[in-house]
Write a protein that holds these residues in place. Structure first.
Motif, PDB file in Angstrom:
ATOM      1  N   PRO A 131     -40.110  -7.255  61.588  1.00 41.27           N
ATOM      2  CA  PRO A 131     -41.070  -8.356  61.703  1.00 41.27           C
ATOM      3  C   PRO A 131     -40.517  -9.677  61.194  1.00 41.27           C
ATOM      4  O   PRO A 131     -40.887 -10.736  61.704  1.00 41.27           O
ATOM      5  N   ALA A 132     -39.621  -9.639  60.204  1.00 41.89           N
ATOM      6  CA  ALA A 132     -39.033 -10.878  59.692  1.00 41.89           C
ATOM      7  C   ALA A 132     -38.245 -11.616  60.756  1.00 41.89           C
ATOM      8  O   ALA A 132     -38.025 -12.827  60.647  1.00 41.89           O
ATOM      9  N   GLY A 133     -37.825 -10.905  61.805  1.00 38.40           N
ATOM     10  CA  GLY A 133     -37.090 -11.537  62.892  1.00 38.40           C
ATOM     11  C   GLY A 133     -37.952 -12.357  63.821  1.00 38.40           C
ATOM     12  O   GLY A 133     -37.459 -12.888  64.818  1.00 38.40           O
ATOM     13  N   MET A 134     -39.239 -12.491  63.497  1.00 39.78           N
ATOM     14  CA  MET A 134     -40.144 -13.315  64.307  1.00 39.78           C
ATOM     15  C   MET A 134     -40.453 -14.645  63.645  1.00 39.78           C
ATOM     16  O   MET A 134     -41.386 -15.336  64.031  1.00 39.78           O
ATOM     17  N   GLY A 135     -39.676 -15.012  62.633  1.00 35.90           N
ATOM     18  CA  GLY A 135     -39.859 -16.313  62.002  1.00 35.90           C
ATOM     19  C   GLY A 135     -40.629 -16.234  60.698  1.00 35.90           C
ATOM     20  O   GLY A 135     -40.750 -15.174  60.077  1.00 35.90           O
ATOM     21  N   GLY A 136     -41.149 -17.389  60.263  1.00 34.63           N
ATOM     22  CA  GLY A 136     -41.878 -17.483  59.009  1.00 34.63           C
ATOM     23  C   GLY A 136     -43.176 -16.701  59.014  1.00 34.63           C
ATOM     24  O   GLY A 136     -43.628 -16.200  60.047  1.00 34.63           O
ATOM     25  N   ILE A 183     -41.278  -4.787  70.316  1.00 36.05           N
ATOM     26  CA  ILE A 183     -40.538  -3.544  70.118  1.00 36.05           C
ATOM     27  C   ILE A 183     -39.668  -3.713  68.881  1.00 36.05           C
ATOM     28  O   ILE A 183     -38.785  -4.576  68.847  1.00 36.05           O
ATOM     29  N   LEU A 184     -39.932  -2.919  67.864  1.00 30.98           N
ATOM     30  CA  LEU A 184     -39.246  -3.029  66.579  1.00 30.98           C
ATOM     31  C   LEU A 184     -38.338  -1.821  66.344  1.00 30.98           C
ATOM     32  O   LEU A 184     -38.630  -0.720  66.807  1.00 30.98           O
ATOM     33  N   GLY A 185     -37.265  -2.052  65.596  1.00 32.44           N
ATOM     34  CA  GLY A 185     -36.392  -0.944  65.231  1.00 32.44           C
ATOM     35  C   GLY A 185     -35.019  -1.444  64.842  1.00 32.44           C
ATOM     36  O   GLY A 185     -34.561  -2.491  65.306  1.00 32.44           O
ATOM     37  N   ALA A 186     -34.352  -0.691  63.986  1.00 31.70           N
ATOM     38  CA  ALA A 186     -33.013  -1.059  63.562  1.00 31.70           C
ATOM     39  C   ALA A 186     -32.039  -0.970  64.731  1.00 31.70           C
ATOM     40  O   ALA A 186     -32.324  -0.350  65.769  1.00 31.70           O
ATOM     41  N   SER A 187     -30.887  -1.581  64.578  1.00 32.51           N
ATOM     42  CA  SER A 187     -29.859  -1.553  65.618  1.00 32.51           C
ATOM     43  C   SER A 187     -29.461  -0.118  65.931  1.00 32.51           C
ATOM     44  O   SER A 187     -29.248   0.697  65.037  1.00 32.51           O
ATOM     45  N   GLY A 188     -29.409   0.200  67.223  1.00 31.47           N
ATOM     46  CA  GLY A 188     -28.997   1.533  67.639  1.00 31.47           C
ATOM     47  C   GLY A 188     -30.113   2.548  67.769  1.00 31.47           C
ATOM     48  O   GLY A 188     -29.855   3.717  68.052  1.00 31.47           O
ATOM     49  N   THR A 189     -31.368   2.128  67.587  1.00 32.67           N
ATOM     50  CA  THR A 189     -32.486   3.079  67.638  1.00 32.67           C
ATOM     51  C   THR A 189     -33.115   3.198  69.026  1.00 32.67           C
ATOM     52  O   THR A 189     -34.042   3.986  69.203  1.00 32.67           O
ATOM     53  N   ALA A 232     -34.865 -12.800  67.080  1.00 34.95           N
ATOM     54  CA  ALA A 232     -34.594 -13.669  65.939  1.00 34.95           C
ATOM     55  C   ALA A 232     -33.782 -14.894  66.337  1.00 34.95           C
ATOM     56  O   ALA A 232     -33.820 -15.920  65.653  1.00 34.95           O
ATOM     57  N   ALA A 233     -33.057 -14.813  67.463  1.00 35.68           N
ATOM     58  CA  ALA A 233     -32.222 -15.934  67.902  1.00 35.68           C
ATOM     59  C   ALA A 233     -33.035 -17.171  68.226  1.00 35.68           C
ATOM     60  O   ALA A 233     -32.530 -18.294  68.132  1.00 35.68           O
ATOM     61  N   ILE A 234     -34.294 -17.003  68.618  1.00 33.53           N
ATOM     62  CA  ILE A 234     -35.116 -18.168  68.968  1.00 33.53           C
ATOM     63  C   ILE A 234     -36.287 -18.336  68.008  1.00 33.53           C
ATOM     64  O   ILE A 234     -37.169 -19.161  68.245  1.00 33.53           O
ATOM     65  N   ALA A 235     -36.295 -17.565  66.922  1.00 36.63           N
ATOM     66  CA  ALA A 235     -37.440 -17.601  66.006  1.00 36.63           C
ATOM     67  C   ALA A 235     -37.624 -18.954  65.346  1.00 36.63           C
ATOM     68  O   ALA A 235     -38.710 -19.268  64.864  1.00 36.63           O
ATOM     69  N   GLY A 236     -36.576 -19.771  65.320  1.00 38.38           N
ATOM     70  CA  GLY A 236     -36.703 -21.091  64.712  1.00 38.38           C
ATOM     71  C   GLY A 236     -37.190 -22.166  65.659  1.00 38.38           C
ATOM     72  O   GLY A 236     -37.344 -23.321  65.254  1.00 38.38           O
ATOM     73  N   SER A 237     -37.435 -21.816  66.928  1.00 36.05           N
ATOM     74  CA  SER A 237     -37.886 -22.808  67.905  1.00 36.05           C
ATOM     75  C   SER A 237     -39.254 -23.361  67.521  1.00 36.05           C
ATOM     76  O   SER A 237     -40.107 -22.642  67.000  1.00 36.05           O
ATOM     77  N   SER A 238     -39.447 -24.624  67.800  1.00 39.15           N
ATOM     78  CA  SER A 238     -40.735 -25.243  67.486  1.00 39.15           C
ATOM     79  C   SER A 238     -41.802 -24.755  68.467  1.00 39.15           C
ATOM     80  O   SER A 238     -41.518 -24.510  69.638  1.00 39.15           O
ATOM     81  N   PHE A 266     -51.160 -17.757  81.991  1.00 38.33           N
ATOM     82  CA  PHE A 266     -50.410 -18.118  83.199  1.00 38.33           C
ATOM     83  C   PHE A 266     -49.812 -16.885  83.875  1.00 38.33           C
ATOM     84  O   PHE A 266     -48.791 -16.977  84.557  1.00 38.33           O
ATOM     85  N   ASN A 267     -50.455 -15.729  83.671  1.00 40.69           N
ATOM     86  CA  ASN A 267     -50.026 -14.491  84.323  1.00 40.69           C
ATOM     87  C   ASN A 267     -48.571 -14.159  83.961  1.00 40.69           C
ATOM     88  O   ASN A 267     -47.783 -13.743  84.820  1.00 40.69           O
ATOM     89  N   THR A 268     -48.265 -14.340  82.689  1.00 40.57           N
ATOM     90  CA  THR A 268     -46.903 -14.117  82.199  1.00 40.57           C
ATOM     91  C   THR A 268     -46.938 -13.215  80.977  1.00 40.57           C
ATOM     92  O   THR A 268     -47.706 -13.462  80.041  1.00 40.57           O
ATOM     93  N   ALA A 269     -46.123 -12.181  80.995  1.00 41.60           N
ATOM     94  CA  ALA A 269     -46.038 -11.251  79.874  1.00 41.60           C
ATOM     95  C   ALA A 269     -44.705 -11.417  79.155  1.00 41.60           C
ATOM     96  O   ALA A 269     -43.698 -11.770  79.764  1.00 41.60           O
ATOM     97  N   MET A 270     -44.719 -11.147  77.854  1.00 45.45           N
ATOM     98  CA  MET A 270     -43.500 -11.194  77.059  1.00 45.45           C
ATOM     99  C   MET A 270     -43.335  -9.886  76.296  1.00 45.45           C
ATOM    100  O   MET A 270     -44.298  -9.360  75.732  1.00 45.45           O
ATOM    101  N   VAL A 271     -42.101  -9.396  76.297  1.00 43.80           N
ATOM    102  CA  VAL A 271     -41.734  -8.237  75.494  1.00 43.80           C
ATOM    103  C   VAL A 271     -40.684  -8.728  74.502  1.00 43.80           C
ATOM    104  O   VAL A 271     -39.557  -9.048  74.890  1.00 43.80           O
ATOM    105  N   LEU A 272     -41.072  -8.838  73.245  1.00 42.28           N
ATOM    106  CA  LEU A 272     -40.222  -9.416  72.210  1.00 42.28           C
ATOM    107  C   LEU A 272     -39.557  -8.291  71.426  1.00 42.28           C
ATOM    108  O   LEU A 272     -40.227  -7.348  70.993  1.00 42.28           O
ATOM    109  N   VAL A 273     -38.238  -8.415  71.213  1.00 40.81           N
ATOM    110  CA  VAL A 273     -37.476  -7.303  70.639  1.00 40.81           C
ATOM    111  C   VAL A 273     -36.683  -7.772  69.412  1.00 40.81           C
ATOM    112  O   VAL A 273     -35.492  -8.046  69.516  1.00 40.81           O
TER     113      VAL A 273
END
Length: 319
Positions: free
Chosen positions: A297-302, A50-56, A268-274, A286-293
């Protein structure tokens, strides 16, 4: 006399999914139920961004999905909030309560981050510090990795609290536990002291919040609030450690037949995790879903990691 057959208008079958809103105009990019826009539950295991500027309205969309899941599917729902929004925490717990689901709230209820074998705990702890992986500076990561492995692969078993870990981050203690092994002899004394100093600062800032008595498999819902104002730079470190712990949970501890969903607000807080992209890719199996916010797109790391994550998700919602 012939009579025209009367055709009754039938209601369309409701779609099995989370209602995101109403379509006003434009392309029907997602499945529809009348004017309602629906994200089918069957697609959730293929993740979403889910992408969008703050407050959207990204958090509102996330909360809507979480509420629908709690009300209709009975899955485990976890919300990792790296923004530290207490209003969102109250909203989430209210939505879960309205669906009959009790929610654990971190750090009000301290979390147990010490489950697993020695490798799992050592790898989790390594996420706390952002080390340089290449070049001469990578030496410090190697030192920290060796020291953590010695502290976790211990004759008495892995550490089960931050206090126990810190007590082991001592050169003489490690030498006594392992003898003059190649591992301990390869690490300088001051290197052990530096590793201890960094982890003592981190756990001191958290104040026992990671030494609790509950984990992922002991609740139906949890809200993990990381206040960047009070925790400072350690908020991102705590987010990375919790995310690594979650990856261990869905791969090693979770019952295979139970679905769980993790929302990561301010990704973006965990985008630097290995190995972050690998964990996202593995979750589906493993029957696990993720919703990344993230906000962008730059907030997802390199570039490479961003491409891998976007390649792992089926749904992208833009605000």
């Amino acid at each position: 006399m012939l009579r025209r057959a009367r055709i009754e208008a039938s209601e369309p079958e409701p779609l099995d999914g989370a209602v995101l809103g109403r379509r006003l105009r434009g392309e029907a990019a997602l499945p529809m139920q009348g004017a309602k826009v629906v994200w089918p539950f069957a697609q959730m295991l293929r993740h979403a961004v889910i992408l969008g500027a703050s407050g959207t309205g990204k958090t509102e969309t996330s909360m809507r999905i979480a509420a629908e899941l709690a009300r209709t599917k009975g899955v485990q729902i976890f919300y990792l909030d790296a923004k530290g929004d207490r209003g969102s925490a109250q909203r989430f717990t209210s939505l879960m309560a309205a669906s009959g689901v009790e929610t654990k709230v971190f750090p009000n209820q301290p979390f147990n981050s010490w489950k697993g074998d020695w490798r799992a705990i050592a790898n989790r702890l390594l996420e706390v510090v952002e080390f340089v992986a290449d070049g001469p500076a990578a030496y410090y990561r190697d030192v920290a990795k060796t020291v953590l492995q010695l502290a976790c692969f211990h004759p008495d078993g892995p550490p089960r609290s931050s206090r126990q870990l810190l007590a082991r981050l001592d050169y003489e203690f490690l030498l006594d536990a392992h003898g003059p092994s190649s591992g301990i002899l390869s690490v300088p004394r001051d290197g052990v002291a530096q590793v201890r100093m960094r982890y003592e600062a981190f756990f001191g800032q958290l104040g026992g919040a990671l030494d609790g008595d509950w984990g992922w498999n002991e609740c139906d819902s949890a809200y993990l609030l990381l206040d960047s104002v009070s925790l400072g730079e350690d908020a991102n470190a705590a987010a990375s450690m919790l995310f690594a712990d979650f990856a261990y949970y869905f791969a090693q501890e979770k019952k295979p037949d139970r679905m769980c969903v993790l929302f990561v607000d301010e990704f973006a807080a965990i985008a630097g995790s290995s190995d972050l992209a690998i964990k996202v890719e593995q979750a589906r199996g493993f029957n696990t879903a993720m919703v990344l916010v993230p906000q962008t797109p730059a907030g997802m790391g390199g570039v490479e990691q961003r491409a891998r994550i976007l390649g792992s998700v089926e749904t992208v919602i833009c605000h």
